[in-house]
Design an enzyme around this catalytic site. Structure first.
Site, PDB file in Angstrom:
ATOM      1  N   HIS A 122       0.810  -1.162  -0.002  1.00 44.22           N
ATOM      2  CA  HIS A 122       0.154   0.040   0.073  1.00 44.22           C
ATOM      3  C   HIS A 122       0.935   1.450  -0.121  1.00 44.22           C
ATOM      4  O   HIS A 122       2.119   1.227   0.586  1.00 44.22           O
ATOM      5  CB  HIS A 122      -0.961  -0.147   1.124  1.00 44.22           C
ATOM      6  CG  HIS A 122      -1.819   1.045   1.492  1.00 44.22           C
ATOM      7  ND1 HIS A 122      -1.535   2.204   1.812  1.00 44.22           N
ATOM      8  CD2 HIS A 122      -3.156   0.808   1.064  1.00 44.22           C
ATOM      9  CE1 HIS A 122      -2.976   2.857   1.624  1.00 44.22           C
ATOM     10  NE2 HIS A 122      -3.717   1.990   1.443  1.00 44.22           N
ATOM     11  N   ASP A 199       2.980  -4.249   7.987  1.00 44.30           N
ATOM     12  CA  ASP A 199       1.910  -3.454   7.774  1.00 44.30           C
ATOM     13  C   ASP A 199       0.879  -4.261   8.019  1.00 44.30           C
ATOM     14  O   ASP A 199       0.447  -5.122   7.341  1.00 44.30           O
ATOM     15  CB  ASP A 199       1.924  -2.883   6.346  1.00 44.30           C
ATOM     16  CG  ASP A 199       0.411  -2.168   6.173  1.00 44.30           C
ATOM     17  OD1 ASP A 199      -0.425  -2.218   7.021  1.00 44.30           O
ATOM     18  OD2 ASP A 199       0.429  -1.732   4.968  1.00 44.30           O
ATOM     19  N   GLN A 202      -4.322  -5.088   7.368  1.00 36.80           N
ATOM     20  CA  GLN A 202      -5.591  -5.994   7.087  1.00 36.80           C
ATOM     21  C   GLN A 202      -5.406  -7.367   7.571  1.00 36.80           C
ATOM     22  O   GLN A 202      -6.198  -8.201   7.397  1.00 36.80           O
ATOM     23  CB  GLN A 202      -5.434  -6.234   5.334  1.00 36.80           C
ATOM     24  CG  GLN A 202      -5.730  -5.022   4.530  1.00 36.80           C
ATOM     25  CD  GLN A 202      -7.170  -4.187   4.778  1.00 36.80           C
ATOM     26  OE1 GLN A 202      -7.967  -5.016   5.443  1.00 36.80           O
ATOM     27  NE2 GLN A 202      -7.196  -3.122   4.621  1.00 36.80           N
ATOM     28  N   LYS A 225     -10.303   0.015  10.765  1.00 38.51           N
ATOM     29  CA  LYS A 225     -10.569  -1.318   9.975  1.00 38.51           C
ATOM     30  C   LYS A 225     -11.016  -2.695  10.685  1.00 38.51           C
ATOM     31  O   LYS A 225     -10.995  -3.583  10.446  1.00 38.51           O
ATOM     32  CB  LYS A 225      -9.405  -1.588   9.246  1.00 38.51           C
ATOM     33  CG  LYS A 225      -8.914  -0.432   8.229  1.00 38.51           C
ATOM     34  CD  LYS A 225      -7.701  -0.845   7.302  1.00 38.51           C
ATOM     35  CE  LYS A 225      -6.914   0.015   6.525  1.00 38.51           C
ATOM     36  NZ  LYS A 225      -8.171   0.759   5.464  1.00 38.51           N
ATOM     37  N   CYS A 362      -4.780   2.365  -3.533  1.00 39.47           N
ATOM     38  CA  CYS A 362      -3.479   3.132  -2.989  1.00 39.47           C
ATOM     39  C   CYS A 362      -2.550   2.041  -3.358  1.00 39.47           C
ATOM     40  O   CYS A 362      -1.676   1.736  -2.507  1.00 39.47           O
ATOM     41  CB  CYS A 362      -3.782   3.236  -1.608  1.00 39.47           C
ATOM     42  SG  CYS A 362      -5.014   4.616  -1.221  1.00 39.47           S
TER      43      CYS A 362
HETATM   44  N1  C6P Z   1      -6.456   0.643   2.675  1.00 41.08           N
HETATM   45  C1  C6P Z   1      -8.323   0.283   1.112  1.00 41.08           C
HETATM   46  O1  C6P Z   1      -9.295   0.447   0.773  1.00 41.08           O
HETATM   47  P1  C6P Z   1      -4.850   3.946   6.906  1.00 41.08           P
HETATM   48  O2  C6P Z   1      -5.281   4.771   5.890  1.00 41.08           O
HETATM   49  O3  C6P Z   1      -3.740   4.778   7.388  1.00 41.08           O
HETATM   50  O4  C6P Z   1      -5.943   3.621   8.057  1.00 41.08           O
HETATM   51  O5  C6P Z   1      -4.510   2.515   6.338  1.00 41.08           O
HETATM   52  C2  C6P Z   1      -3.538   2.458   5.314  1.00 41.08           C
HETATM   53  C3  C6P Z   1      -3.389   1.151   4.606  1.00 41.08           C
HETATM   54  C4  C6P Z   1      -2.001   0.662   4.739  1.00 41.08           C
HETATM   55  N2  C6P Z   1      -1.967  -0.658   4.743  1.00 41.08           N
HETATM   56  C5  C6P Z   1      -3.014  -1.318   4.182  1.00 41.08           C
HETATM   57  C6  C6P Z   1      -2.655  -2.840   3.673  1.00 41.08           C
HETATM   58  C7  C6P Z   1      -4.190  -0.753   3.802  1.00 41.08           C
HETATM   59  O6  C6P Z   1      -5.054  -1.679   3.373  1.00 41.08           O
HETATM   60  C8  C6P Z   1      -4.375   0.495   4.148  1.00 41.08           C
HETATM   61  C9  C6P Z   1      -5.711   1.138   3.889  1.00 41.08           C
HETATM   62  C10 C6P Z   1      -7.826   0.799   2.473  1.00 41.08           C
HETATM   63  O7  C6P Z   1      -7.728  -0.518   0.760  1.00 41.08           O
HETATM   64  C11 C6P Z   1      -7.869   2.612   2.133  1.00 41.08           C
HETATM   65  S1  C6P Z   1      -6.898   3.051   0.847  1.00 41.08           S
END
Ligand code: C6P
Length: 407
Positions: A122, A199, A202, A225, A362
């Site tokens: 991401h 990271d 998920q 999430k 992203c």
């Molecule tokens: N992915 C998706 O629709 P934040 O925005 O900081 O809470 O999370 C960022 C992020 C980082 N790593 C992974 C693997 C992610 O999936 C995400 C967020 C969302 O896929 C929003 S772009």
């Protein structure tokens, strides 16, 4: 066995309609819906105990501080962190990774040092490293994504060198659902003297996670999430490493003594929590953890495996529809339909009340690797039912008909 129909009654939003149809929410990878218990915990805090934390000797301030710090303990327990001191509250995964890149990276990276990432990151685990690498003269290297959507663990050994300072990778891909062997990669990174950042945006919401077992140095995730509110996230770090790092942001609460021209800093984790934190958000996250604990993370994973297997089988049956990613995966299914742009798919599905995400998610380098500009993506959580998969499939068949007529 987890009963999604019972769980749904805890989520007020799931009883609403969209475009005259029952809401079928299939975008939990972007953000999850919130149960009443989370909404109530935050409401109770603001109605009864609202005060700043760590600053006041009065009852409300003590209650707020206790509730805030209690969530830290819940987080530590939930991810099996060895102590609360390694749990830092951030805004989200993105800020957690930026904290590591800026505080650890600027102090530890030198010209010619190497950082290994993967092609499936991401942007939030890519851009912070691009920024600090440019500043420090470090070099980024990448593990390739194989055609089946997995990584080749053996490739790590070919990329690791005595200049490698950090390996950073996603635990579960937000596009492919790939579950990466982070424990194995951590072992190899450590053998080469490198640190590892995972990271977990998920993974933590969807499966049991044990940071001690993975033996990662840093682990990042977001509250929103995992049934919690937006604006609260977590960075876990090994306390010894966090202790040795300079602060990320300066200001109130992260200090011990302040003179006009110098200061000393607070202990971890507070050294990394400058300013008034998101107290209500942390309390909401604590309630979300209680909720997930009661369901059981093993049950969460088992339910998502069932739903995802059904979705994969049904989508693969639709002629002209290509599913990306491996068989064993998290609850995420990205796909393309011949002749239909992903945004058009999402727009037509929305007419049926089916909410999916379309775009690059992203992860633009991964889109390039898949040779697409965007995908449509359905993702699942504890409140999704098998009948919702049927609604998704029927709606996709309609999309196919629409595009067959226009082409
Ligand atoms: N992915 C998706 O629709 P934040 O925005 O900081 O809470 O999370 C960022 C992020 C980082 N790593 C992974 C693997 C992610 O999936 C995400 C967020 C969302 O896929 C929003 S772009």
């Amino acid at each position: 066995m987890l009963d999604p129909h019972r769980i749904r009654t805890d989520f007020p939003i799931l009883s609403r309609e969209v475009n005259g149809k029952p809401l079928v929410y299939l975008d939990s990878t972007a953000t999850t819906q919130k149960p009443t218990a989370v909404l109530e915990a935050m409401r109770k805090y603001y109605e009864r105990s609202n005060a700043n934390v760590h600053r006041g000797a009065y009852t409300l301030a003590q209650e707020a501080t206790e509730a805030y710090e209690e969530t830290r303990s819940k987080v530590a327990r939930f991810i099996h962190a060895p102590s609360d001191s390694g749990v830092i509250f951030t805004r989200n995964t993105t800020e957690a990774i930026n904290l590591v890149a800026q505080a650890w990276g600027r102090a530890n990276l030198h010209a010619g040092d190497e950082i290994i990432l993967t092609e499936m990151e991401h942007h939030s685990n890519l851009i912070p490293w691009q920024m600090v690498a440019r500043e420090r003269g470090a070099v980024l290297k990448f593990l390739h994504v194989m055609d089946d959507g997995t990584l080749d663990v053996g490739e790590v050994d070919t990329l690791l060198s005595d200049r490698t300072k950090l390996v950073g990778l996603v635990h579960v891909s937000n596009v492919l659902g790939t579950i990466n062997p982070v424990k194995e990669i951590a072992k190899r990174a450590h053998a080469a003297g490198a640190r590892i950042l995972v990271d977990g945006a998920q993974s933590v919401p969807h499966m049991p996670v044990d940071v001690k077992d993975i033996d990662c140095d840093f682990f990042a995730f977001s509250g929103h999430k995992m049934l919690g509110p937006t604006g609260i996230g977590v960075l876990y770090g090994k306390p010894k490493i966090l202790d040795a790092m300079p602060p990320f942001l300066g200001g109130g609460e992260m200090i011990r003594e302040v003179q006009l021209d110098w200061s000393t800093y607070n202990d971890i984790p507070w050294k990394f929590e400058a300013g008034t934190p998101n107290i209500g958000g942390a309390i909401g996250l604590g309630a979300a953890i209680d909720y997930l604990d009661a369901v059981g993370m093993g049950e969460v994973r088992a339910h998502e495996e069932r739903i995802t297997a059904k979705a994969l089988a049904a989508l693969r049956d639709i002629e002209g529809l290509e599913v990306f990613g491996p068989e064993v995966r998290g609850g995420v299914v990205s796909f393309a339909m011949r002749g239909a742009h992903p945004h058009d798919i999402a727009t037509i599905l929305d007419q049926d009340g089916v909410e999916i995400r379309a775009g690059h998610h992203c992860a633009q380098p991964l889109m390039r690797r898949l040779n697409v500009v965007a995908t449509a993506r359905a993702s699942f959580y504890i409140y999704n039912t098998e009948s919702e998969i049927e609604v998704l499939v029927e709606s996709l068949k309609k999309v196919k008909e629409v595009f067959a007529r226009v082409s």
